[in-house]
Design an enzyme around this catalytic site. Sequence first.
Site, PDB file in Angstrom:
ATOM      1  N   ASP A  98      47.860  42.301  42.254  1.00 29.79           N
ATOM      2  CA  ASP A  98      48.393  42.560  40.913  1.00 29.79           C
ATOM      3  C   ASP A  98      49.197  41.360  40.399  1.00 29.79           C
ATOM      4  O   ASP A  98      49.818  40.641  41.174  1.00 29.79           O
ATOM      5  CB  ASP A  98      49.284  43.813  40.962  1.00 29.79           C
ATOM      6  CG  ASP A  98      49.540  44.392  39.585  1.00 29.79           C
ATOM      7  OD1 ASP A  98      48.821  44.025  38.636  1.00 29.79           O
ATOM      8  OD2 ASP A  98      50.461  45.214  39.453  1.00 29.79           O
ATOM      9  N   ASN A 105      41.167  50.734  34.886  1.00 32.68           N
ATOM     10  CA  ASN A 105      41.026  49.400  34.270  1.00 32.68           C
ATOM     11  C   ASN A 105      39.921  49.355  33.213  1.00 32.68           C
ATOM     12  O   ASN A 105      39.900  48.436  32.380  1.00 32.68           O
ATOM     13  CB  ASN A 105      40.793  48.316  35.332  1.00 32.68           C
ATOM     14  CG  ASN A 105      42.014  47.999  36.166  1.00 32.68           C
ATOM     15  OD1 ASN A 105      41.902  47.626  37.340  1.00 32.68           O
ATOM     16  ND2 ASN A 105      43.211  48.136  35.602  1.00 32.68           N
TER      17      ASN A 105
END
Length: 247
Positions: A21, A69
């Site tokens: 991330d 996502n």
Amino acid sequence: MGIDQHIDQTRLPKHVSVIMDGNGRWAKQRGKLRTFGHNKGVKAVRETVECAAEMGIEYLTLYAFSTENWNRPQVEVNALMTLLVKTINKETKTLMDNDIRLNAIGNLNSLPKSCFKELNEAIEKTKDNTRMTLTLALSYSSKWELIEAVKTIAKNVKDGELNPDAIDESVIDQHLCTLGIPDPELLIRTSGEQRISNFLLWQIAYSELYFTDKLWPDFDRKDFEAAIIDYQGRERRFGKISEQVSA
Ligand code: IPE
Ligand code: IPE
Ligand code: MG
């Protein structure tokens, strides 16, 4: 490059999973588009994969794209899918040279055709490699995986193939995409966020969690080694008391 001497090679986790991330913030800090960060993140993937394999980690699982996502701006989704195809294509040779088997978990049918094809070709090509299994979680979410498992189990019960009383942990394990892969002993998340974001919920029931503020494109082999050293300093009690564990 040798492995850090502080690492005890006899007490390595078998399976390390990583929530990669911070690509977007890394790019933003440099006044660039988010996709610039994703491109830079590839180097961190390469370095982590190489370091884990050299160390003797048997399974490495990387969270590359979540079910959620898909809700990002279309341009970013497209850029990520293009990057995926390009990277898999380019890195297959490195996987072969390093004896690494590629695997993927997630709703792979939802990927664009070109991705799906490239991915399957690389999986097929590397299938006899034995040094390490690299699993990419793509269009993956743990709740999706559990729903799929429950559907199959329910069908088996309905068809009289499975007695509901026989449902135990191993039955659940056998219906997850991680079938055959041991649960990760260690989960790493970069970028300072301290959450799981729908990743391997069942499998990390007893994993050690390691959070680092490093943004993914800056994550390197030193950071990976630091996570392993931190892991090795922990006492895993599994409900018991310290004296039982050390005995
Ligand atoms: C991780 O970086 C990559 C993916 C989720 C695909 P992000 O894109 O989430 O970066 P941040 O969290 O916005 O910085
Ligand atoms: C989690 O990162 C998914 C991946 C790393 C692929 P996100 O950046 O999407 O997670 P949230 O939405 O901030 O929790
Ligand atoms: Mg993020």
